[in-house]
Scaffold this motif. Structure first.
Motif, mmCIF file in Angstrom:
data_model
loop_
_atom_site.group_PDB
_atom_site.id
_atom_site.type_symbol
_atom_site.label_atom_id
_atom_site.label_comp_id
_atom_site.label_asym_id
_atom_site.label_seq_id
_atom_site.Cartn_x
_atom_site.Cartn_y
_atom_site.Cartn_z
ATOM 1 N N LEU A 103 0.560 -0.866 -0.468
ATOM 2 C CA LEU A 103 0.036 0.165 0.177
ATOM 3 C C LEU A 103 1.223 1.357 0.366
ATOM 4 O O LEU A 103 1.393 1.268 1.031
ATOM 5 C CB LEU A 103 -0.874 -0.327 1.071
ATOM 6 N N ASN A 153 -2.848 5.971 0.927
ATOM 7 C CA ASN A 153 -4.381 5.708 1.126
ATOM 8 C C ASN A 153 -5.306 7.082 2.225
ATOM 9 O O ASN A 153 -5.151 7.174 2.887
ATOM 10 C CB ASN A 153 -4.637 4.340 1.924
ATOM 11 N N ALA A 199 -8.703 7.194 2.840
ATOM 12 C CA ALA A 199 -8.803 5.532 3.692
ATOM 13 C C ALA A 199 -10.139 5.402 2.545
ATOM 14 O O ALA A 199 -11.332 4.634 2.422
ATOM 15 C CB ALA A 199 -9.627 6.669 4.372
ATOM 16 N N LEU A 202 -9.410 2.884 0.568
ATOM 17 C CA LEU A 202 -9.612 1.306 0.793
ATOM 18 C C LEU A 202 -9.266 0.795 2.124
ATOM 19 O O LEU A 202 -8.593 1.716 3.501
ATOM 20 C CB LEU A 202 -7.461 0.406 0.021
ATOM 21 N N PRO A 203 -9.988 -0.385 2.707
ATOM 22 C CA PRO A 203 -11.184 -0.999 1.599
ATOM 23 C C PRO A 203 -11.701 -0.658 0.305
ATOM 24 O O PRO A 203 -12.388 0.352 1.262
ATOM 25 C CB PRO A 203 -10.937 -2.145 2.512
ATOM 26 N N SER A 231 -5.156 6.733 -3.237
ATOM 27 C CA SER A 231 -5.158 5.344 -2.916
ATOM 28 C C SER A 231 -4.469 4.883 -3.695
ATOM 29 O O SER A 231 -4.668 4.955 -4.976
ATOM 30 C CB SER A 231 -6.250 4.635 -2.057
ATOM 31 N N GLY A 242 -11.226 -5.741 1.575
ATOM 32 C CA GLY A 242 -10.634 -5.187 2.764
ATOM 33 C C GLY A 242 -10.779 -7.224 3.437
ATOM 34 O O GLY A 242 -10.387 -7.531 4.553
ATOM 35 N N ASP A 300 -5.446 -7.539 4.505
ATOM 36 C CA ASP A 300 -4.356 -6.433 4.635
ATOM 37 C C ASP A 300 -2.928 -6.460 3.134
ATOM 38 O O ASP A 300 -2.585 -7.743 3.359
ATOM 39 C CB ASP A 300 -3.888 -6.224 5.712
ATOM 40 N N TYR A 342 -3.984 -1.804 5.834
ATOM 41 C CA TYR A 342 -6.018 -0.701 6.889
ATOM 42 C C TYR A 342 -4.931 -0.731 8.126
ATOM 43 O O TYR A 342 -5.684 -0.121 8.939
ATOM 44 C CB TYR A 342 -6.365 -1.795 6.342
ATOM 45 N N THR A 349 -2.901 0.143 11.413
ATOM 46 C CA THR A 349 -2.223 0.713 11.650
ATOM 47 C C THR A 349 -1.211 0.592 13.514
ATOM 48 O O THR A 349 -2.227 -0.289 14.243
ATOM 49 C CB THR A 349 -2.244 2.067 12.593
ATOM 50 N N SER A 390 -5.854 -0.226 16.016
ATOM 51 C CA SER A 390 -6.879 0.233 14.432
ATOM 52 C C SER A 390 -7.451 -0.932 15.412
ATOM 53 O O SER A 390 -6.982 -1.955 16.497
ATOM 54 C CB SER A 390 -6.087 -0.684 13.646
#
Length: 718
Positions: free
Chosen positions: A354, A357, A360, A362-363, A500, A521, A524, A599, A601, A630
């Motif tokens: 990735l 993004n 955000a 994605l997903p 993204s 999603g 990841d 996705y 964090t 996350s």
């Protein structure tokens, strides 16, 4: 000298000179009937004839129709899969997951050996710092430690617990050496590398591969300091065989011996062959014709000749060929199993990077109207370079996406082709975009644009793909970009327009499913870049572990027209002007080595050391806590870079010395620890000795180069 068994010694004692030379040749892709006759004439190795039955027939001819009954060694370029095609090696490096790479190699070995293949010309462990070179796709990128780690993992997967296993094949570390640094990024071109760079960059992954038990090493096409590698005694024999004690087979690359003639160091083929064998080559790929044998035998030392033969026969013995030359034809694997497909799909997912993004996007959410556009929307060209034609094909992203989102209105408009200079389809894509809630742009370079003899001077998206990206951006409709590629590309002209962006590489048989997994999603995209992505071709070579310069830049340059602007009228901006930068480019790459996120964090605690001061030959434990901040489980790749603060030679600004991919549940914390010692802190002298100099070393720990925390350790004077 190779340890030689009584059986091998006995065979060598019985062999004629012609039979010995036959064992030192591998026939390069002959017709089946020609290969059978060559085996009767004494050829010792052949390329795979594409089935277990045909391979068994070759072995029958060798065992029953030759005087000594020596089985043949069957080789093939099993680079990233035999029947089940895994992501290309550069993508495998992006997983930062050596255990996964070992599993992929074991799968390839089992499939290949079931058909009679015993010898693969893989892994490629060349350090690749110029993405113009097409063969970057075949290796593990720009970093010495990452490449060495993946090489060890792949060799382990190929070899398994024993080369005699019916699931093992003999690995070849290639291309020895410095093939990944051709001038101009042009394949087969000249290389001129210092002893310092050879020892600390190009030779190091081969040293690790030899220590890991690589069965063979392949000589490279290039020159090093003026001497072609196929005739380079100093490296093939003095370093590889004598210094490192390599007791396996040194094999030439295709027609590499014959290439000594256009290189300008050999008068004819007999001269070329004699120079190659005297330098340390054991097997010639292509095979010297019978008419040069007498001239060759007149020059080659008999001890050297017998040593080469012993190495080849010993490899056959290690593979169990003398005891069981045949394979079970009924057990040949000709198609992927469900387990194999699951493994390669997991690898394709874990290799996805990735890049950004920002919004955000994605997903993807539960969008009702979705447009898929770009040439990779419907293309099935996901296998990548060095995929054999008998490998399992891939499906299309459009078909996979539609099957996974039957509730949505999925439109597919290609817009442009990969290579054609035709933008007439862009208008239709724009019209479809305006009627969509979100657009997925599927772009990249086709497999044929990377690999051997596939160097590029322009690394932008080929054809009119960039025009399609900009046209979609102008609609104002949210969009994401997926790039399939076998190398880093130049994306600076459009990357800021795209919220993204995912790099999916060439992901193999299961690429389409893996890409949809990531977009929706279900998985990841937690890979990391194994090579730096430049802003411009003019930056190349650009790599993170560059040596320090006496005038390092702190900002990018600016094109100027007056002396006042360039600091000639005062000292205030002299330091900024006279630094190592480009006047017309921002400082640094577009994306650095190790860059990527997912996705999920993460946050890192402060790094801790078990000791702040150590003596030489001691090690220290470095630990860091990784917290998933996350609401979803995900993977982080913890990277450790060393900075040698003051050394006797100009050290790299940073150098990767350790990494670990760790899975952390939502809200949880995992502690990751590393042992840091001589191998991580030292460097190699021109004679190969590892030295660790006293002084302070900064250890930088984080998820990427631009997100690290430093901690210092001091190596005390003796």
């Amino acid at each position: 000298m190779t340890p030689v068994s009584a059986r091998v010694r006995g065979l060598i004692a019985e062999m004629t000179d012609a039979e010995k030379l036959g064992q030192l040749q591998i026939v390069f892709r002959p017709r089946l009937e020609d290969a059978a006759q060559l085996i009767r004439d004494g050829i010792g190795s052949v390329f795979w004839p594409r089935s277990a039955a045909a391979t068994n027939e070759f072995q029958r001819v060798a065992v029953e129709e030759t005087r000594l009954g020596i089985p043949v060694l069957v080789g093939l370029d099993v680079v990233h899969g035999q029947r089940t095609i895994a992501p290309v090696p550069l993508a495998q490096a992006a997983t930062f997951d050596p255990a996964l790479v070992e599993e992929l190699a074991a799968l390839a070995a089992a499939e290949a050996r079931s058909g009679g293949v015993k010898w693969t010309f893989s892994p490629m462990v060349d350090i690749s710092r110029d993405p113009r070179w097409g063969r970057v796709v075949e290796g593990f990128g720009e970093d010495v430690h990452l490449t060495s780690t993946m090489a060890r993992a792949m060799i382990s997967g190929y070899h398994g617990s024993s080369l005699r296993s019916p699931r093992a094949i003999a690995a070849t570390a290639k291309h020895f050496v410095a093939y990944g640094q051709p001038e101009g990024g042009r394949d087969y071109n000249t290389v001129d590398a210092s002893e310092h760079r050879l020892r600390n960059v190009h030779l190091e992954p081969f040293r690790v591969a030899v220590a890991a038990g690589a069965a063979s090493v392949m000589a490279s096409f290039n020159t090093v300091a003026g001497r072609p590698m196929h005739a380079n005694h100093g490296l093939l024999t003095a370093v590889l065989k004598h210094e490192w004690g390599f007791d396996g087979v040194v094999v030439g690359d295709a027609e590499g011996v014959r290439n000594l003639i256009p290189h300008g160091i050999a008068e004819d083929l007999a001269d070329a062959a004699a120079q190659a064998y005297e330098a340390g080559l054991d097997v010639e790929m292509g095979g010297a014709p019978s008419e040069v044998r007498e001239a060759l035998l007149a020059r080659v030392d008999r001890t050297r000749l017998d040593d080469a033969v012993a190495r080849v026969l010993t490899l056959k013995e290690r593979l169990g060929l003398f005891d069981q030359p045949y394979v079970d034809e009924a057990a040949e694997i000709t198609a992927p199993t469900d387990e194999a497909l699951r493994l390669t799909r997991r690898a394709a997912v874990r290799s996805a990077v990735l890049l950004k993004n920002d919004d955000a996007l994605l997903p993807l959410a539960d969008h009702r109207r979705i447009l898929l556009t770009g040439p990779y929307a419907t293309s099935t060209d996901h296998l990548g370079a060095w995929s054999q034609p008998f490998g399992a094909p891939a499906g299309s992203i459009a078909d996979e996406f539609a099957s996974r989102r039957p509730d949505a209105e999925v439109s597919v408009v290609a817009g442009v082709d990969f290579l054609e200079d035709d933008d007439t389809g862009i208008a239709a894509a724009v019209e479809a975009a305006r009627d969509s809630d979100i657009v997925v742009l599927l772009v990249g370079e086709p497999s044929a644009l990377s690999g051997e003899a596939a160097s590029r001077s322009d690394l932008r998206l080929p054809g009119r793909q960039e025009d399609l990206v900009r046209a979609i951006a102008r609609t104002g409709v949210p969009f994401v970009v997926v790039i399939e590629t076998g190398r880093p590309l130049i994306v600076s002209d459009w990357i800021d327009l795209a919220p993204s962006v995912i790099v999916a590489w060439h992901g193999g048989t299961e690429a389409a499913g893996a890409i949809v997994d990531v977009l929706l999603g279900d998985a990841d995209p937690s890979g990391r870049l194994p090579m730096t992505w430049p802003r411009s071709v003019g930056q190349i070579p650009v790599y993170y572990a560059h040596e320090r310069t006496g005038r390092p830049a702190t900002t990018g340059g600016t094109l100027t027209t007056t002396t006042e602007d360039i600091g000639l009228h005062g000292p205030d901006n002299v330091q900024e002007k006279y630094t190592s930068k480009y006047l017309d480019l921002e400082l640094g790459p577009q994306f650095p080595f190790g860059h990527g996120s997912g996705y999920a964090t993460f946050s890192h605690g402060s790094p801790r050391l078990s000791a702040r001061r150590i003596a030489r030959d001691e090690s220290v434990t470095l630990s860091v806590d990784v917290t998933n901040t996350s609401t979803r489980t995900g993977d982080d790749v913890v990277q450790v870079y060393v900075e040698d603060v003051v050394a006797s030679i100009a050290p790299p600004v940073r150098r990767l010395v350790a990494f670990e991919r760790v899975t952390v549940e939502a809200g949880a914390t995992e502690r990751v620890s590393f042992r840091i010692g001589d191998e991580q802190l030292g460097f190699r002298l021109a004679d190969g000795r590892l030295v660790v100099e006293p002084g302070t070393f900064m250890l930088h720990v984080g998820s990427s180069l631009d997100r690290t925390q430093p901690v210092a350790v001091t190596v005390e004077r003796a």
